[in-house]
Design a protein around this motif. Structure first.
Motif, PDB file in Angstrom:
ATOM      1  N   UNK A 125      -7.163  -9.823 -14.542  1.00 28.14           N
ATOM      2  CA  UNK A 125      -5.633 -10.643 -14.218  1.00 28.14           C
ATOM      3  C   UNK A 125      -5.138 -11.141 -15.264  1.00 28.14           C
ATOM      4  N   UNK A 126      -3.795 -10.914 -15.353  1.00 26.81           N
ATOM      5  CA  UNK A 126      -3.187 -11.556 -16.684  1.00 26.81           C
ATOM      6  C   UNK A 126      -3.350 -12.989 -16.959  1.00 26.81           C
ATOM      7  N   UNK A 127      -3.230 -13.875 -18.150  1.00 27.00           N
ATOM      8  CA  UNK A 127      -3.616 -14.991 -18.237  1.00 27.00           C
ATOM      9  C   UNK A 127      -3.051 -15.945 -17.331  1.00 27.00           C
ATOM     10  N   UNK A 128      -1.747 -15.850 -17.192  1.00 30.74           N
ATOM     11  CA  UNK A 128      -1.066 -16.806 -16.363  1.00 30.74           C
ATOM     12  C   UNK A 128      -1.866 -16.885 -14.837  1.00 30.74           C
ATOM     13  N   UNK A 129      -2.562 -16.019 -14.242  1.00 34.83           N
ATOM     14  CA  UNK A 129      -2.899 -15.858 -13.010  1.00 34.83           C
ATOM     15  C   UNK A 129      -4.580 -16.252 -12.937  1.00 34.83           C
ATOM     16  N   UNK A 130      -4.661 -17.485 -12.891  1.00 35.46           N
ATOM     17  CA  UNK A 130      -6.078 -17.951 -12.871  1.00 35.46           C
ATOM     18  C   UNK A 130      -6.392 -18.698 -11.630  1.00 35.46           C
ATOM     19  N   UNK A 131      -5.701 -18.648 -10.532  1.00 36.69           N
ATOM     20  CA  UNK A 131      -6.213 -19.236  -9.186  1.00 36.69           C
ATOM     21  C   UNK A 131      -6.351 -18.192  -8.168  1.00 36.69           C
ATOM     22  N   UNK A 132      -7.269 -18.618  -7.134  1.00 35.75           N
ATOM     23  CA  UNK A 132      -7.136 -17.719  -6.091  1.00 35.75           C
ATOM     24  C   UNK A 132      -6.675 -18.381  -4.674  1.00 35.75           C
ATOM     25  N   UNK A 133      -6.341 -17.736  -3.868  1.00 28.22           N
ATOM     26  CA  UNK A 133      -5.981 -18.131  -2.512  1.00 28.22           C
ATOM     27  C   UNK A 133      -6.989 -17.742  -1.363  1.00 28.22           C
ATOM     28  N   UNK A 134      -7.016 -18.646  -0.443  1.00 31.14           N
ATOM     29  CA  UNK A 134      -8.056 -18.064   0.791  1.00 31.14           C
ATOM     30  C   UNK A 134      -7.585 -18.772   1.984  1.00 31.14           C
ATOM     31  N   UNK A 135      -7.902 -18.719   3.280  1.00 31.50           N
ATOM     32  CA  UNK A 135      -7.461 -19.166   4.495  1.00 31.50           C
ATOM     33  C   UNK A 135      -8.524 -20.163   4.818  1.00 31.50           C
ATOM     34  N   UNK A 136      -7.902 -21.427   5.426  1.00 31.88           N
ATOM     35  CA  UNK A 136      -8.899 -22.465   6.013  1.00 31.88           C
ATOM     36  C   UNK A 136      -9.646 -21.918   7.045  1.00 31.88           C
ATOM     37  N   UNK A 161     -13.935 -26.154  -6.309  1.00 34.44           N
ATOM     38  CA  UNK A 161     -12.908 -25.066  -6.708  1.00 34.44           C
ATOM     39  C   UNK A 161     -11.254 -25.684  -6.473  1.00 34.44           C
ATOM     40  N   UNK A 162     -10.794 -24.710  -7.020  1.00 37.19           N
ATOM     41  CA  UNK A 162      -9.153 -25.199  -6.852  1.00 37.19           C
ATOM     42  C   UNK A 162      -8.280 -24.052  -6.164  1.00 37.19           C
ATOM     43  N   UNK A 163      -8.811 -23.366  -5.504  1.00 40.90           N
ATOM     44  CA  UNK A 163      -8.047 -22.278  -4.637  1.00 40.90           C
ATOM     45  C   UNK A 163      -6.961 -22.848  -3.844  1.00 40.90           C
ATOM     46  N   UNK A 164      -6.211 -21.920  -3.490  1.00 43.26           N
ATOM     47  CA  UNK A 164      -5.064 -22.349  -2.707  1.00 43.26           C
ATOM     48  C   UNK A 164      -5.396 -21.981  -1.167  1.00 43.26           C
ATOM     49  N   UNK A 165      -5.361 -23.059  -0.321  1.00 37.64           N
ATOM     50  CA  UNK A 165      -5.633 -22.632   1.153  1.00 37.64           C
ATOM     51  C   UNK A 165      -4.580 -22.588   1.842  1.00 37.64           C
ATOM     52  N   UNK A 166      -4.466 -21.141   2.918  1.00 37.02           N
ATOM     53  CA  UNK A 166      -3.362 -21.173   3.732  1.00 37.02           C
ATOM     54  C   UNK A 166      -3.971 -21.244   5.209  1.00 37.02           C
ATOM     55  N   UNK A 167      -2.938 -21.366   6.223  1.00 41.32           N
ATOM     56  CA  UNK A 167      -3.379 -21.219   7.522  1.00 41.32           C
ATOM     57  C   UNK A 167      -3.735 -20.184   8.313  1.00 41.32           C
ATOM     58  N   UNK A 168      -4.876 -19.943   8.922  1.00 45.45           N
ATOM     59  CA  UNK A 168      -5.147 -18.699   9.725  1.00 45.45           C
ATOM     60  C   UNK A 168      -4.484 -18.978  10.892  1.00 45.45           C
ATOM     61  N   UNK A 169      -4.491 -17.796  11.762  1.00 44.80           N
ATOM     62  CA  UNK A 169      -3.310 -17.658  12.899  1.00 44.80           C
ATOM     63  C   UNK A 169      -4.347 -18.145  14.135  1.00 44.80           C
ATOM     64  N   UNK A 170      -4.913 -19.106  14.241  1.00 44.18           N
ATOM     65  CA  UNK A 170      -5.702 -19.702  15.294  1.00 44.18           C
ATOM     66  C   UNK A 170      -4.650 -20.224  16.590  1.00 44.18           C
TER      67      UNK A 170
END
Length: 427
Positions: A125-136, A161-170
């Motif tokens: 990953x390039x230096x500016x991309x240091x976060x991950x995303x996942x689903x709640x 952690x400091x990942x970015x959480x998105x919504x699953x399609x429940x």
């Protein structure tokens, strides 16, 4: 030893933090054959949990048994040294994986492979991309990195952690209070807003179909909307297919149902008939060069050992030789149709959902308010065990996933037991 003796030893000497279903069952299993388990007293159980979705070709399949027996006399472990068994596992996997996933690495558990995927992402990953995303409400394992993806704290831990959480399609329990399809897939839109507005996200980790959350099967357009935005923003797609890889949903990967083209895929469970085996598959750019290709980056004490690799390639050979995947869709329709019939007859079932041979019953005390009823789910689970059918219990949800080569007669037999047990707990 008998059942009482075994359980006494375990209760005295083991930490009690085993699964809820084990805590409630009081059964000691001794052997398995096909779709059946047998306890130490000789009672039989239809295994509609397939271990924990590990026995895709059933218990003790003769071909797997024969190959493993031959290997046990040869070699068990030589760290990550080259072996014929590991080479055969590579070839067997590449027959089924998309062409672009040209590299594989072997580990022991799904969580270990997820940790490796995190390393693979950040190694390039390039230096500016240091976060991950996942689903709640996703589940990727119990190790620290896997937990941090979904902000799963334990006790007083504050290392979520400091990942970015998105919504699953429940769709049954929409967190946004919307109704499909008039919702315009707002859950996917919000995920995309996160992805497009945060240039520091390196990858999105996701289960195409969320398993531990209760078999959350998203509408077809959910993933097509998200994957395109990820690609447009240089966000890698990491598919956690620990439960689904190996044909559980009817395709070798659940991603294939949705046209997802992941950069990395994690697989485990059903790939090796219950032996400790997991794999990370990825592109040449991610896994064949750079820091992740350096010495020791993928080595593991037990990962890729000859015993597990033998179980894996033999299991995949059974899938091919017996054309197991060709019948999963039809068997899934038979099972799913029967479960939906039960929902129409029994008010305690609020929702039935699934794909292929991965299904869930969600138990409620009030359908209108969708009030979770874990006590009723537990009663159902225990009643099924007493009647000779094993399922997977978690909270107010019962997951159902028999071996992929289960017979139609055994599907009908299990459905009849489910109906009987539902009548019993309602009376």
């Amino acid at each position: 030893m008998n059942t009482e003796q075994v359980l006494d030893i375990e209760h005295r000497l083991m930490s009690p933090g085993v699964s809820q279903e084990t805590q409630l069952a009081d059964v000691v299993f001794e052997r398995g054959e096909g779709s059946y388990l047998f306890d130490i007293e000789g009672r039989s159980y239809l295994d509609f949990g397939a271990g924990i979705f590990t026995q895709n070709v059933g218990h003790n399949h003769p071909h797997v048994v024969n190959e493993v027996k031959q290997q046990v006399d040869k070699l068990w472990n030589v760290h990550d040294g080259s072996t014929e068994a590991r080479a055969k596992a590579c070839v067997a996997l590449h027959k089924h994986l998309p062409d672009e996933l040209s590299r594989v690495a072997f580990f022991t558990t799904g969580a270990e492979a997820v940790e490796a995927a995190i390393r693979a992402v950040f190694s390039g990953a390039p230096p500016q991309k240091q976060k991950l995303a996942a689903l709640r409400y996703g589940f990727h394992g119990k190790t620290q990195g896997a937990r941090s993806l979904v902000h799963w704290d334990i006790g007083y831990s504050n290392e979520s952690g400091n990942s970015v959480l998105g919504y699953a399609a429940n769709c049954y329990r929409c967190p946004l209070g919307r109704t499909y399809p008039s919702c315009d897939m707002q859950c996917a839109q919000l995920v995309n807003r996160h992805i497009s507005s945060k240039p520091n996200i390196a990858a999105l980790f996701f289960e195409p179909v969320q398993g531990a959350a209760g078999v959350i099967v998203p509408p077809q357009e959910y993933w097509s909307m998200i994957t395109q935005v990820c690609k447009d923003n240089g966000v890698l797609l990491v598919a956690d297919e620990v439960v689904s890889a190996g044909g559980r949903t009817g395709r070798f990967l659940a991603s294939q149902h949705y046209g997802i083209e992941p950069d990395l895929v994690v697989g485990a469970k059903g790939l090796s008939s219950g032996f400790p085996f997991s794999m990370l598959a990825g592109t040449e750019a991610l896994m064949g060069q750079g820091e992740f290709a350096g010495a020791g980056a993928t080595s593991s004490t037990f990962g890729g050992n000859p015993m597990s690799c033998t179980a894996a390639y033999a299991t995949l050979e059974v899938l091919d030789n017996e054309q197991v995947l060709e019948s999963v869709e039809a068997k899934g329709k038979r099972l799913g149709g029967g479960l939906r019939d039960l929902m129409h007859e029994h008010e305690v079932i609020g929702d039935v959902r699934g794909i292929g041979l991965l299904w869930a019953l969600e138990f409620v005390s009030c359908r209108k308010n969708k009030t979770p009823a874990p006590d009723i789910a537990a009663q159902f689970y225990q009643a099924c065990m007493k009647a000779g059918v094993r399922v997977c219990l978690g909270g107010n949800i019962v997951r159902i996933g028999p071996p992929l080569n289960v017979s139609d007669a055994d599907i009908d037999k299990a459905l009849a037991v489910f109906d009987q047990c539902l009548q019993t707990i309602a009376s």
